[in-house]
Design an enzyme around this catalytic site. Sequence first.
Site, PDB file in Angstrom:
ATOM      1  N   HIS A 204       0.803  -1.241   0.000  1.00 31.25           N
ATOM      2  CA  HIS A 204       0.000   0.000   0.000  1.00 31.25           C
ATOM      3  C   HIS A 204       0.829   1.281   0.000  1.00 31.25           C
ATOM      4  CE1 HIS A 204       0.968  -0.052   4.292  1.00 31.25           C
ATOM      5  NE2 HIS A 204       0.613   1.218   4.341  1.00 31.25           N
TER       6      HIS A 204
HETATM    7  C1  UD1 Z   1      -2.018   5.997   5.677  1.00 34.37           C
HETATM    8  C2  UD1 Z   1      -0.668   6.494   6.183  1.00 34.37           C
HETATM    9  C3  UD1 Z   1       0.372   5.386   6.024  1.00 34.37           C
HETATM   10  C4  UD1 Z   1      -0.101   4.111   6.678  1.00 34.37           C
HETATM   11  C5  UD1 Z   1      -1.480   3.737   6.177  1.00 34.37           C
HETATM   12  C6  UD1 Z   1      -1.980   2.578   6.974  1.00 34.37           C
HETATM   13  C7  UD1 Z   1      -0.275   8.882   5.858  1.00 34.37           C
HETATM   14  C8  UD1 Z   1       0.468   9.884   5.083  1.00 34.37           C
HETATM   15  N1  UD1 Z   1      -0.205   7.621   5.395  1.00 34.37           N
HETATM   16  O1  UD1 Z   1      -1.888   5.736   4.292  1.00 34.37           O
HETATM   17  O2  UD1 Z   1       1.573   5.804   6.635  1.00 34.37           O
HETATM   18  O3  UD1 Z   1       0.815   3.095   6.373  1.00 34.37           O
HETATM   19  O4  UD1 Z   1      -2.386   4.832   6.372  1.00 34.37           O
HETATM   20  O5  UD1 Z   1      -2.962   1.858   6.329  1.00 34.37           O
HETATM   21  O6  UD1 Z   1      -0.894   9.205   6.840  1.00 34.37           O
HETATM   22  N2  UD1 Z   1      -9.493   5.015   1.970  1.00 34.37           N
HETATM   23  C9  UD1 Z   1     -10.703   4.396   1.998  1.00 34.37           C
HETATM   24  N3  UD1 Z   1     -11.248   4.115   3.215  1.00 34.37           N
HETATM   25  C10 UD1 Z   1     -10.658   4.437   4.399  1.00 34.37           C
HETATM   26  C11 UD1 Z   1      -9.433   5.091   4.335  1.00 34.37           C
HETATM   27  C12 UD1 Z   1      -8.850   5.372   3.115  1.00 34.37           C
HETATM   28  O7  UD1 Z   1     -11.268   4.073   0.963  1.00 34.37           O
HETATM   29  O8  UD1 Z   1     -11.230   4.146   5.462  1.00 34.37           O
HETATM   30  C13 UD1 Z   1      -8.866   5.297   0.641  1.00 34.37           C
HETATM   31  C14 UD1 Z   1      -9.168   6.687   0.120  1.00 34.37           C
HETATM   32  O9  UD1 Z   1      -9.327   6.600  -1.253  1.00 34.37           O
HETATM   33  C15 UD1 Z   1      -7.897   7.433   0.435  1.00 34.37           C
HETATM   34  C16 UD1 Z   1      -6.826   6.359   0.312  1.00 34.37           C
HETATM   35  O10 UD1 Z   1      -7.457   5.178   0.772  1.00 34.37           O
HETATM   36  O11 UD1 Z   1      -7.673   8.504  -0.441  1.00 34.37           O
HETATM   37  C17 UD1 Z   1      -5.583   6.633   1.120  1.00 34.37           C
HETATM   38  O12 UD1 Z   1      -5.913   6.882   2.503  1.00 34.37           O
HETATM   39  P1  UD1 Z   1      -4.970   7.819   3.405  1.00 34.37           P
HETATM   40  O13 UD1 Z   1      -5.410   7.790   4.807  1.00 34.37           O
HETATM   41  O14 UD1 Z   1      -4.818   9.139   2.783  1.00 34.37           O
HETATM   42  O15 UD1 Z   1      -3.562   7.156   3.281  1.00 34.37           O
HETATM   43  P2  UD1 Z   1      -3.143   5.625   3.372  1.00 34.37           P
HETATM   44  O16 UD1 Z   1      -2.638   5.187   2.050  1.00 34.37           O
HETATM   45  O17 UD1 Z   1      -4.242   4.858   4.006  1.00 34.37           O
HETATM   46  N1  UDP Z   2      -3.773  -5.130   8.991  1.00 32.70           N
HETATM   47  C1  UDP Z   2      -5.011  -5.723   9.175  1.00 32.70           C
HETATM   48  N2  UDP Z   2      -5.725  -6.097   8.080  1.00 32.70           N
HETATM   49  C2  UDP Z   2      -5.279  -5.920   6.821  1.00 32.70           C
HETATM   50  C3  UDP Z   2      -4.007  -5.320   6.634  1.00 32.70           C
HETATM   51  C4  UDP Z   2      -3.288  -4.920   7.740  1.00 32.70           C
HETATM   52  O1  UDP Z   2      -5.443  -5.916  10.315  1.00 32.70           O
HETATM   53  O2  UDP Z   2      -5.976  -6.284   5.873  1.00 32.70           O
HETATM   54  C5  UDP Z   2      -3.018  -4.702  10.165  1.00 32.70           C
HETATM   55  C6  UDP Z   2      -1.652  -5.338  10.266  1.00 32.70           C
HETATM   56  O3  UDP Z   2      -1.733  -6.602  10.886  1.00 32.70           O
HETATM   57  C7  UDP Z   2      -0.916  -4.316  11.105  1.00 32.70           C
HETATM   58  C8  UDP Z   2      -1.505  -3.011  10.650  1.00 32.70           C
HETATM   59  O4  UDP Z   2      -2.755  -3.322  10.049  1.00 32.70           O
HETATM   60  O5  UDP Z   2      -1.213  -4.488  12.473  1.00 32.70           O
HETATM   61  C9  UDP Z   2      -0.567  -2.366   9.694  1.00 32.70           C
HETATM   62  O6  UDP Z   2      -1.217  -1.399   8.982  1.00 32.70           O
HETATM   63  P1  UDP Z   2      -0.699  -0.922   7.565  1.00 32.70           P
HETATM   64  O7  UDP Z   2       0.111  -1.967   6.912  1.00 32.70           O
HETATM   65  O8  UDP Z   2      -1.897  -0.439   6.857  1.00 32.70           O
HETATM   66  O9  UDP Z   2       0.172   0.350   7.967  1.00 32.70           O
HETATM   67  P2  UDP Z   2       1.711   0.544   8.322  1.00 32.70           P
HETATM   68  O10 UDP Z   2       2.037  -0.330   9.460  1.00 32.70           O
HETATM   69  O11 UDP Z   2       2.481   0.230   7.078  1.00 32.70           O
HETATM   70  O12 UDP Z   2       1.797   1.996   8.636  1.00 32.70           O
END
Ligand code: UD1
Ligand code: UDP
Length: 364
Positions: A204
């Site tokens: 991601h």
């Molecule tokens: C964010 C964090 C990243 C973390 C990740 C965990 C930042 C800059 N990035 O990235 O460090 O690893 O969360 O998962 O804060 N969306 C949905 N539903 C949701 C949330 C998001 O559909 O509930 C979609 C939206 O299209 C959104 C995209 O995911 O634009 C990205 O979400 P966003 O929170 O901006 O960043 P992540 O890629 O989730």
């Molecule tokens: N995770 C989860 N379900 C998923 C993917 C991730 O419960 O489908 C959990 C994972 O086990 C970990 C956390 O989400 O505890 C990590 O989140 P993510 O990889 O989105 O973010 P990052 O750690 O890279 O910031």
Amino acid sequence: MRLIVVVGARPNFIKIGPLLPALEKAGYDADIAHTGQHYDAIMSDVFFTDLEIPDPTWFLGVGSGTHAVQTGKAMIALEDLFVSERPDAVLVVGDVNSTLAGALAASKLSIPVVHLEAGLRSGDMSMPEEVNRLVADQLSAMHLTTCREADRNLMTEGVEHERIHFTGNIMAESVLQHLEKIANPSVCERFGLDLEGYILATIHRPENTDHPDRLAAIATAFRATDLPVLFPVHPRTRPLLADAGLVHSEADGVHLTDPVGYLDMLALQRYAATVVTDSGGMQEESCMVRTPCVTVRRNTERSITIEVGANRLVPADTSAIFAGIGEALDSSRTWEFPERWDTSVSERIVGALGSGIVPLSGCG
Ligand code: UD1
Ligand code: UDP
């Protein structure tokens, strides 16, 4: 002490799971402010349920947006909240935009900031998380770290030694707390997977999703590997996969699914042959459930997992991913856990808070 704990995204929720009961036991008046950065039930509610985290006192509904929009909206909402609630301190978690917003809003009101998971550095300023970490750490009055390398990083950046508390990794504490609950591999049966007979994948990070050549190279590796690949897909990645050449396909052994809940994810990691990921948290969790990990990134702030032998870093290149998977499959699962990745992390955090938060100069 009145504490507001700011969370917003999936990895934040997991890190406060073990912390809230420890704070409550120690008599802290701690409330959760959820910015709403992640809002889908499977990205948010499921973690509060699985980890039995109390409902947030405030849900700020910030939602998705560009970095400035998301961070700005979160700052505005958090500032209002901090002004009306006047907490003694604000605790921010990890490295997401909500972390940065919480640290900025609180520090501009001279409210001391405590940063949980401080000091991790990838050295890569193109990562949004690296920017968030650096700024949050400069604004924090207390730094709670997961490894000694983080302590060194902070000291190199001028953080006083007294502010740094090597409390250990709360993600690890959470995994260890849930080992019994994940002892049942029924989730593998649900996906038709043999124990230790599949690859669990998540991708991601923008460095992979936003570079079509890299995502295509990862897709080729997943299609061509001999083992079935289960890929719970992050909403950021979902719309990009078909163009990269990755679709749900029995023939290719690629199983795409929606994100799964925390306990299912821990169990899926535990029973996988190997984990292939760019997640920060999963590099740590796979280490704790003794499943070798292949991290598809240019760098990692979790180098401790490589040092102990649980993880290896490969670029987003098909043959490098194959080589990484091969090495992981051949590796033993007998590494030592990193120092203080144990069940006493929340207790150490309570101890650090109890030692007193010294406000930054001019504040307090
Ligand atoms: C964010 C964090 C990243 C973390 C990740 C965990 C930042 C800059 N990035 O990235 O460090 O690893 O969360 O998962 O804060 N969306 C949905 N539903 C949701 C949330 C998001 O559909 O509930 C979609 C939206 O299209 C959104 C995209 O995911 O634009 C990205 O979400 P966003 O929170 O901006 O960043 P992540 O890629 O989730
Ligand atoms: N995770 C989860 N379900 C998923 C993917 C991730 O419960 O489908 C959990 C994972 O086990 C970990 C956390 O989400 O505890 C990590 O989140 P993510 O990889 O989105 O973010 P990052 O750690 O890279 O910031």
